[in-house]
Each structure stands twice: as C-alpha cells, then as structure tokens.
Write an enzyme that holds these catalytic residues in place. Structure first.
Site, PDB file in Angstrom:
ATOM      1  N   HIS A   1       0.730  -1.293  -0.015  1.00 36.06           N
ATOM      2  CA  HIS A   1      -0.024  -0.030   0.007  1.00 36.06           C
ATOM      3  C   HIS A   1       0.898   1.313  -0.026  1.00 36.06           C
ATOM      4  CE1 HIS A   1      -3.650  -2.439   0.397  1.00 36.06           C
ATOM      5  NE2 HIS A   1      -3.327  -2.876   1.417  1.00 36.06           N
TER       6      HIS A   1
ATOM      7  N   ASP B   1      -2.721 -10.539  -2.987  1.00 38.28           N
ATOM      8  CA  ASP B   1      -3.383  -9.809  -1.573  1.00 38.28           C
ATOM      9  C   ASP B   1      -5.057  -9.676  -1.827  1.00 38.28           C
ATOM     10  OD1 ASP B   1      -2.387  -8.575   1.382  1.00 38.28           O
ATOM     11  OD2 ASP B   1      -4.024  -7.715   0.614  1.00 38.28           O
TER      12      ASP B   1
ATOM     13  N   HIS C   1      -6.508  -7.116  -0.607  1.00 38.51           N
ATOM     14  CA  HIS C   1      -6.583  -5.794  -0.895  1.00 38.51           C
ATOM     15  C   HIS C   1      -6.026  -5.286  -2.004  1.00 38.51           C
ATOM     16  CE1 HIS C   1      -6.897  -6.408   3.525  1.00 38.51           C
ATOM     17  NE2 HIS C   1      -7.675  -5.551   3.510  1.00 38.51           N
TER      18      HIS C   1
ATOM     19  N   ASP D   1      -4.764 -12.696   3.019  1.00 37.44           N
ATOM     20  CA  ASP D   1      -5.890 -12.293   3.525  1.00 37.44           C
ATOM     21  C   ASP D   1      -7.091 -12.490   2.571  1.00 37.44           C
ATOM     22  OD1 ASP D   1      -4.892 -10.311   1.822  1.00 37.44           O
ATOM     23  OD2 ASP D   1      -4.860  -8.882   3.231  1.00 37.44           O
TER      24      ASP D   1
HETATM   25 ZN   LIG Z   1      -4.147  -7.068   2.338  1.00 37.78          ZN
HETATM   26 ZN   LIG Z   2      -4.289  -7.601  -4.775  1.00 42.48          ZN
END
Ligand SMILES: [Zn+2]
Ligand SMILES: [Zn+2]
Ligand SMILES: [Zn+2]
Lengths: 560, 480
Positions: free
Chosen positions: B140, B179, B181, B268
C-alpha cells in the site's frame, strides 16, 4: 584429582589433572571391537602408581554410539508417526518406512483430529508380527500435548506387550518433528548397548578402587553423571570433538576467538570458539544422513589428514579421503602429507630417505623437484583447511535471524588463534594460522588435549520454558514436561523465576544441582495474544542455559 | 552528440551488459538449480502498536508450524539471513518526506533488504525461486510517502524491482498481487511504466479497503493496459481465483513475456481472515503459487494468524520448492465446503472478458492517449493514510515523450487534520529515460530548488542512480 579419558577413532588418550596442573598422561591404541577394553588399558596405565583414593571425578568420552550407528550394529526400531496436516510424511527421508496414524495436534497443543484405536491396535499387531521389539512414537506438536503419544503407548502395551515404546516428547520438545522422530529412533536403537557399556565401565572403575563419581561428556561439551545419561545415549555422540574443544578452552586464554584444528590420520576436525564460547550447530547434530535434535558443537570434518593418500590427477594434486597405510616414511605404500612435511623439514617422524622417495613419486608425475612437490602437497592441505574455516565463519555470519536485535548485533568475527590439538597438528597449524592472520598455538599437552578437556569440563544444561497463559499451561522443551500455569497476568519476571526454579529441579534430577546457579537467561520474549482488539493472554518464552565451561579449580589459577 | 539525443542508441547506452538482447531471464523456468530461497523474518520484536494486526504475534504460529514441519531442513530449501536495505534502495523508489530516515524503522529496512538478498541469490543463479516471508508488508506504499498507509511504509516489492533493474539490467517485469486488498501502492509506483505489468486481484473496492482497484484503473497514458485490476465479489472461492489465473493472468503473462514474475503474496483472501470476506483455502494458495510459478514471492497481508497463516505458508513454501502440498489443510476444512455461486461466476467471467479486451487493445489505447494529450499529461489525486490519519493532495505531470516512458513530476502537500504537514515537489526520471527527458527533468529540479514554493524538492535520477533531496528552508541538499 580429575581423570579424563577419550576413546577416539585411533587412539585412547587419558589425563590426570590436579588443581591447575596436568600431573600425568597416557596414550594407547583404540580397538574398535573393544571400546571398553581400550578404555581400561589406557586407564590402567594412567593410574599406575597413583593413589586412586585421590581421584575425585572421572569423565569419559567415547565413540561408542558413533561406532554403533556407523557399523549398523544399533537395534532395529519401528517408527510410528502422528503427523496431522502439513508436509506429506513420505517426503521425510527416514531410514525406515514409517507407519502413519490418524489424529493431530496443532501448534498450541490443541487436538484437531482424534486418534483411532482400531488403527493403533492394528499397527501394534503388525509391527509385532514383523518382529519389532522397539518402536518410536512421534506426533507433530506432541511436545505441546502428550495425550496422543501416551495413548498410543498404552494401546501398544496391551496389544503388543513385548514392544518397548519410546515417545517423541520425552526425547526432545524442540520444534522440528522429523528431527524429533530421528532422535527418538536413535535413542531407542542405542540405549541398551549404551546401558551395558555404562554398567561395565562403572563396575571396572570400582574394581580398580576408584570410588569417584563417573561422568560422560556430551556433544555440547557438558558432563553428565553416567547413571543419569542412560536414557539419553545419543547426547554422547561426537563427544570426542567436544572433548578437544573443551581441551582448547582449558589450554588457551579466556574469552578469545579461536579455531580448533584437530588433524588426525585421515580427517581434520575443525571447530570455532567465538569470544570464549564454543559455537553450537544451530539446529542440532547431523549423524550420518540423519538430522537430529542433539545439541552439539558445530564441528566440521574434512577428509584430509597426515596419512591421507596423495595422488596426481589431471596434473593436479589431490589429498585423501582414503588412507592406504602409514606414511611412506614409516613404511607405508603411498605418499602422504606427512612425507611432504618431512621433506620440508617441518617434522621428523620417520625415515627421511623414504619420505623423499614417496614425495618423489608425486614430483616425477608433475615434472618438478621433490621440494616443489612437497610444498604443493602441503599447500593443498592448508588450502582445504583454510577454505573450510573461512566457510565456517561465513556460515556463522549468515545464520538466519528472526529478530531485529539478532540481525543488528552480529558483526564479522575473525580468529585470533589457530589452536592445534591431536598428533598431526604441530607442523601444519602454523601454516594455517599464517594464512588466517592469526596466532598459532600448540598448547603443552596438545596430543592429549581432549582428555584434559574431558577432565575439566563442567556440566551444561538448557531449559526452554514456554507459557501459554490463555490455555493456562506451560511446556519445557528439553524433556516435554507439561504443566499448569496459573495467572493470566504472569509477568516476564515471574516467568523467568519459574524457569529458574524448573532448571534447579531439572539439575537436581540430573545430579548437577551444584551448577544450577551458573544458569543464565539467554533470551526471553513475550507475545501478547490479541483476538479482536483485546488481549486474551500471553505467550512467554524463556530460555536458560548453563553454557559449556571449565570447572573453577582449573580456572582458579589459570583464569584471567 | 546533440543531434541524436533521441536516438535508440542513447537509450541502450544506459543499459547494463546483456540487456540489449533481452534474453528471457526467468530462472524459475530455465535454471537447473532446484533450490528455493527462503527468508523468514517474523520481526518478533516489532509492532505498529500492541494490539494492531501488524504486531509481534503475527507470524508466531507460522514459525511454529514451518519449524515443526522441518521445512528448513529440506534439501530443496535454503534459508538466507536478511539484511538491511540501504536508504538509497528506498530512495530509488520512494519520495519520502521529509527524508527516508523519518519514514522507516530498522524493521522496514530489514523487510525490504530481505527481498534484495533473495533477488541477488536469484540473479546469481543460486536459487530457482524465492519467498520473502517477512513483515512489515509494503504494497500500500505509494511513490510519495508521508506516513504509514494500510500497515505499509515502504514498498518491499517495488524496491526489489528497481534494485534488480539497476543491478542486473532486467527491464520487463510482471507483478501479480494476490493480496485481498488492492495493491494501490504498487499500482501507483508503476502506473506510468510500460515495462512493468501490474495485475492485482482483490475483493471489490466497493466493499473493502482501500476502495480502489476497479477495471477502469489501467495505467498512465503511455502504459495503458499494463495495469490490470480484477475486482472480485466477496465470497469468491479457490475456483474463482484460479479461474482468473488461468483465463486472464497466465495468458496475459505469456504475451507480455516478462523476464521476471513477482508475486505480492498476501494471505488475506483466506476464508477465516478477519479483515476481508473471501473464501480462499491453503490448498488454493498452494495451487495458485504452483500455477503462477513466480520467481519471487513476497508476503503482504494476512491476519488470520492462527487459522490460516501456518497452513497457507506451509503450502506456499512447499509449492515453491516443488514438494507435495496435498496434505496441507486447515483443521476445519472439508473439501467442497465453499461453492462459487453462478452469480459470482458470471460476474468474474465478465470482469475477465472486459480485462482481456483492455489488454488486447493496449497499444491502441496508448496511441489514442497520445492524440488526446499534448506534450504533458496531468492528473490530480487525493490520498488518505489510514494508519497515520494524513490526507495528501497530489498533482502528477508526465512528459508524453515519444522516445521513452517520460519523466514525471509530482507536487504534493500533506495535512493531518487542520495541521499542515509538508509540501514537496518531486521529479522522477525513469531508468530507461531518453537524453532529453533526463536533461529537462534535472532542469525542473534546479528551477524548483530556487523557488521557495515547496518545503522540499526531490530528484530521483534513476539513470545516474543519484537521489537528491533539497530542503528550501535550510538550503541543504542531501544526495544518496
Ligand atoms: Zn491485504
Ligand atoms: Zn491484490
Ligand atoms: Zn523521453
């Protein structure tokens, strides 16, 4: 007076130490088929004319277990695993085909799949039918919950009463299931032989009027009362190299960084002492192809020694790994490094004419002078040793780290001393030391340094406590002790006190309580267990140890 | 010399030896070395805060599991010691405001440095692939760093990419972010880079942090189609993710033909993860890894520290090392437990088809963008740093160069609540920039230094591997 006896691969060495003085030494040949006989013959020469009443302590180091395993004379052991989810057990390379049981325990010791009694009974029956008398039962994470292993043993005792069962958690509680399985198997495979040896050795000492307690030297340089070691024979493997390292600890200044070089007939053993602490192999000893949990010094053995055969292949000199006999200078059939050392005037252990003749064989193949050939042979040996030492330092520097402080604290280390022990070391050690920019030390009594090391080594002990306050339990890695831990708010100090107490009790069980106060906390950490956003408990790890060391009466006057 | 400033020759001059012919590097596919490199750095002495998901305990049970399995003893696996990344390695990717030191701790440098140790081992041919099982994560973290976003300060994977390009002359790299996210930081860093293919699949941004990663986000004007986002409906199972892999990721990779493939291996998506809502299993992760066969995997998120991570990591390590992972399963898992509904399937199929269309028309999209924009292209962005509660406003300007990916400037100001933090003007020159972009970018840097408009002015000069930071208040310049 303290007596130390090391039954090595070729010779059996003995030393008698009084305070800080070596009062007597003896060297005799080792007969592989008769370890005890070799030991006693040298012992008898050592105590000849000595008042045995004055001997306060006898420490033995032997190749017994190493030989049993190497010669395939250890007992046959069946392996029963409770692996649960994870690695396919077929991917582990055990020496025997394991039987796989259903059932599983997780990393916190919670049962995640039950055992099946019918399957255990059938396994017991089948192993009995195949003639197994000894079976190792090892479960993944069973050190954190003994119930599965205990239950299997119980079912075995009814279904196959003739089979002796040993459980993994009793042998080691360290993480690493395949190593625990291998260590448990080796323990079972050697225990009866070891017990017999121990009984005979003890009886023989008593017959000689020696009433002093008898100890055995472990691979980590610590001593253990002989009768307390009966359950843990594999810990005595590699006690020979450990004895040499302890000898160097005893015979060199305190706190320095040294390379221990033990050059024998066909092998050279290398070990490191870093700022006064012998380097341990990080995960445990490798015994032949078997990785174990045995705590041992990181000893590297290379296949070159004074009697190694020297050859020329593709215009290059090769040394070892085989031996064809003694050096050419001593009537052997092939040229050896010892002959080259003689040609260069670095030793005079035999007939110079023969040494020149042997080395001349190599010289004629290379088309150079005998002196040049001798120099090249010696350089080849020194290169091998120096490269290995450098590799050992590099590997130590490159050991994985799991914490920031571990990563930041380790700096480069270089040897201050190169210390030679064993018979063939004196001429070569100065050459190795020069290449490593270090001081060469050949201590007085170098040939029997291992026996001196055994005589003056003190006990070692480790204790690794893990407390899971959420589950209200604790485990001790070393022997799988498991108990109730009360109080969710246990502090780190409280945990350390608990570890100290457990270590004291353990030391008493092993008859080394006098040394319990020497134990130090080597590391400890606390993990807050958070579920959701609140703390539900703590996992606390405390590791304590009595490190390898020399008993104080020796250091009393030698120490600095 | 001045006559051929835009010639191809100038571009290849900064190329390291071996780059000109661009052989496919991909050691994972071509090397005879069978070893998998592993760095396990759980940072047992570092946390964002005592109860934060990114805390000491995160990889504790994973440690217990992989150590108890004896994985480190397998001859197929070689464990490496981490090292600290240098500040310069960070500056090669990020504009840290005010400076690198104030944005990183030792833990960050070790996590990033671990990827570099493995990168070196990979490029030296010691290992055929590598897995950096490290924390803290990084995907991120964007190009400009004012603080911590989504548990990340610096982007480990991007730092590895630029390091490998610089040191080994690799040019074309693919990053597949698995991931749950959206890998918005990695996307931002390589947004304008036509040589880095970035594919992220993640839970639909309408239902999960950071709220981005829609199919419409497909790269800067000169790199359109080189960013592909695959938003997935909550509840997507192994089957759904493997469908994306098989029908989108693998065919696109085949065509892009990267020299190296990296995996941002967040965990995740797992069915027990407390921060997301997907239905991925340990078996699914292992299979995904086996099919993707990345040269390097780097751990990102994953916060089901007991129910998922021990099993997922065991599976990934085994898959990378070519070991049998069929015996890895969560204690409560039964095959067939999760079913992909036909509605989810249709939604995933349509996303994949849409993305394939974008991919196929990528060159047309770039050509169109060239016509649309003049010599410069700009966009404005607002960025929120959830961990540090910082809001940032950016204006990004790209030179629409015809000879190279174009140099980029970013003007940025950050605030926390009503308190103004810092303003900065950042100039980034891509590694494969043309002479004219290099010169103009350096000039822009000098110009902004003499103005007092910003607190800090930065020049990220990748062709010369020099990273300058100028404080307008103290008139002090630091060069890394
Ligand atoms: Zn994540
Ligand atoms: Zn991703
Ligand atoms: Zn340009």
């Amino acid at each position: 007076m303290f007596a130390g006896i090391d039954v090595g691969g070729t010779t059996t060495n003995a030393a008698l130490v009084d305070g800080n003085k070596v009062v007597k030494t003896a060297i005799g040949p080792t007969d592989h088929h008769e370890i005890l006989g070799s030991l006693l013959r040298t012992m008898d020469r050592l105590i000849e004319g000595v008042d045995v009443e004055r001997i306060e302590r006898v420490v033995l180091s032997t190749t017994l277990i190493t030989n049993l395993i190497a010669e395939g004379k250890a007992d046959r052991v069946g392996l029963v695993l409770i692996p649960g989810p994870g690695v396919n057990p077929k991917d582990y390379r055990f020496r025997t085909e394991p039987v796989i049981l259903e059932g599983a325990v997780d990393y916190r010791g919670r049962e995640i799949a039950p055992l099946r009694d019918d399957q255990i009974r059938a396994t017991a029956q089948s192993l009995a039918d195949q003639g197994y008398r000894k079976v190792a039962v090892v479960g993944k994470f069973c050190q954190r919950n003994h119930e599965h292993e205990m239950h299997v043993r119980e079912v075995f005792s009814k279904a196959a009463p003739a089979i002796e069962v040993e459980m993994g958690h009793r042998v080691s509680g360290r993480l690493n299931f395949p190593r625990r399985a291998a260590t448990t198997m080796l323990t079972l495979a050697t225990r009866d032989h070891y017990r017999r040896f121990a009984e005979q050795a003890e009886r023989a000492m008593r017959e000689r009027g020696i009433k002093a307690p008898i100890y055995i030297l472990k691979a980590d340089g610590g001593t253990l009362p002989l009768d307390k070691s009966l359950d843990r024979p594999v810990e005595t493997i590699f006690s020979g190299p450990a004895a040499s390292v302890m000898g160097v600890m005893a015979l060199t200044p305190v706190g320095q960084t040294s390379v221990v070089v033990d050059i024998g007939g066909t092998t050279t053993d290398l070990a490191l002492i870093l700022s006064g602490k012998p380097l341990l192999s990080s995960k445990g000893a490798k015994i032949e192809d078997m990785l174990t949990h045995v705590r041992a010094f990181a000893v590297r053995s290379i296949g070159v020694g004074g009697d190694s055969v020297v050859r020329v292949s593709d215009g290059k000199i090769t040394v070892g790994p085989d031996r064809a006999g003694p050096a050419f200078a001593l009537g052997g059939p092939e040229p050896t490094p010892t002959d080259a050392l003689m040609v260069l005037g670095l030793t005079n252990l035999g007939d110079m004419t023969l040494a020149r003749k042997g080395t001349g064989i190599i010289a004629s193949k290379l088309g150079c002078s005998t002196e040049d050939a001798a120099r090249m042979i010696v350089d080849t040996v020194v290169d091998r040793i120096v490269d290995t030492v450098n590799m050992m330092f590099l590997e130590w520097e490159q050991e994985p780290a799991y914490r920031i402080w571990e990563l930041l604290q380790r700096t480069k280390a270089r040897p201050q001393n190169v210390v030679g022990v064993g018979g063939a070391s004196p001429p070569l050690v100065p050459l190795v030391a020069k290449r490593l920019n270090a001081v060469a030390i050949i201590p007085e009594h170098a040939p029997v340094a291992n026996a001196i090391g055994a005589a003056v080594a003190r006990p070692t002990m480790t204790l690794s406590l893990r407390i899971d306050t959420e589950r209200g339990m604790y485990t001790v890695e070393e022997d799988g002790t498991l108990g109730e831990a009360k109080g969710r708010n246990l502090s780190l100090e409280g945990a350390q006190e608990m570890a100290r107490q457990l270590l004291r009790e353990r030391a008493e069980r092993f008859g080394i309580q006098d040394y319990a106060d020497e134990a130090e906390v080597v590391d400890s950490e606390v993990f807050n267990m958070v579920r959701g956003w609140s703390t539900v408990g703590k996992l606390i790890d405390v590791r304590m140890e009595i490190p390898a060391g020399i008993i104080s009466s020796w250091r009393g006057e030698h120490g600095s | 010399m001045a006559a051929d400033v835009h010639s191809k020759q100038e571009v290849s001059k900064i190329d390291a030896p071996g780059r000109r012919t661009e052989p496919p590097v991909r050691p994972a596919r071509t090397s005879s070395v069978r070893k998998t490199g592993l760095i396990f750095f759980p940072a047992f002495d570092w946390a964002i805060s005592p109860t934060h998901p990114e805390r000491e305990e995160r990889l504790l049970y994973t440690r217990d599991q992989i150590f108890e399995e004896g994985l480190m003893d397998f001859p197929e696996i070689v464990e490496y010691r981490p090292r600290l990344a240098e500040l310069k390695d960070v500056a090669r990717v990020h504009f840290c405001v005010p400076d690198v030191q104030s944005q990183v701790t030792e833990a960050h440098l070790i996590a990033a440095g671990s990827t570099l140790v493995l990168a070196d081992a990979l490029m030296r041919g010691e290992i055929r692939n590598g897995f950096a099982l490290v924390r803290p994560p990084g995907h991120h973290s964007m190009r400009v760093v004012h603080g911590n976003r989504g548990f990340c300060n610096i982007n480990n994977e991007a730092i590895m990419v630029e390091y490998i390009r610089r040191k080994y002359g690799v040019r074309r790299i693919a990053i597949v972010d698995t991931d749950v996210h959206h890998g918005d930081g990695t996307q931002d860093i390589f947004w304008h880079d036509p040589d880095v293919l970035f594919i992220s699949f993640h839970q639909d941004g309408r239902t999960l942090y950071p709220g981005s990663g829609f199919t419409s986000e497909m790269g800067g004007p000169l790199a359109l189609g080189r960013t592909l986002n695959v938003p997935l409906p909550p509840g997507t199972t192994d089957e759904g993710i493997l469908y994306v892999l098989e029908n989108l990721v693998l065919p696109v990779l085949e065509e892009f033909d990267p020299q190296l493939v990296f995996n941002s291996a967040g965990q995740d998506n797992h069915y027990t993860d407390p921060l997301a809502n997907m239905r991925f299993t340990a078996q699914g992760y292992a299979r995904l890894n086996e099919m993707l066969a990345p040269d390097m995997a780097v751990l990102e998120g994953g916060y089901a520290i007991e129910s998922a991570l021990p099993y997922v990591n065991t599976g990934i390590i085994q898959a990378m090392a070519g070991l049998d992972y069929s015996n890895v399963r969560e204690p409560d898992y039964v095959p067939g437990r999760f079913v992909l509904t036909s509605e989810m399937r249709r939604s995933i199929e349509s996303t994949v088809n849409h993305l394939l269309t974008i991919w196929d028309s990528r060159d047309d999209l770039v050509a169109k963008a060239r016509q649309e924009h003049g010599r410069f292209y700009s966009r404005r962005k607002r960025i929120f740093y959830d961990t540090d509660m910082i809001t940032e406003g950016q204006e990004e300007t790209l030179r629409m160069c015809t000879e190279c990916p174009g140099y980029l400037t970013v003007s940025t100001q950050a605030a926390r609540g009503y308190g103004r933090l810092n303003t900065a003007f950042c100039v980034s020159v891509p590694l494969f920039a043309c002479r004219s972009c290099i010169e103009d970018a350096r000039e822009e840097y000098e110009e902004h230094k003499s103005e007092m408009k910003y607190d800090y002015v930065y020049l990220q000069d990748k062709p010369s591997d020099r990273f300058r930071a100028y404080c307008t208040r103290t008139r002090n310049e630091i060069v890394l």
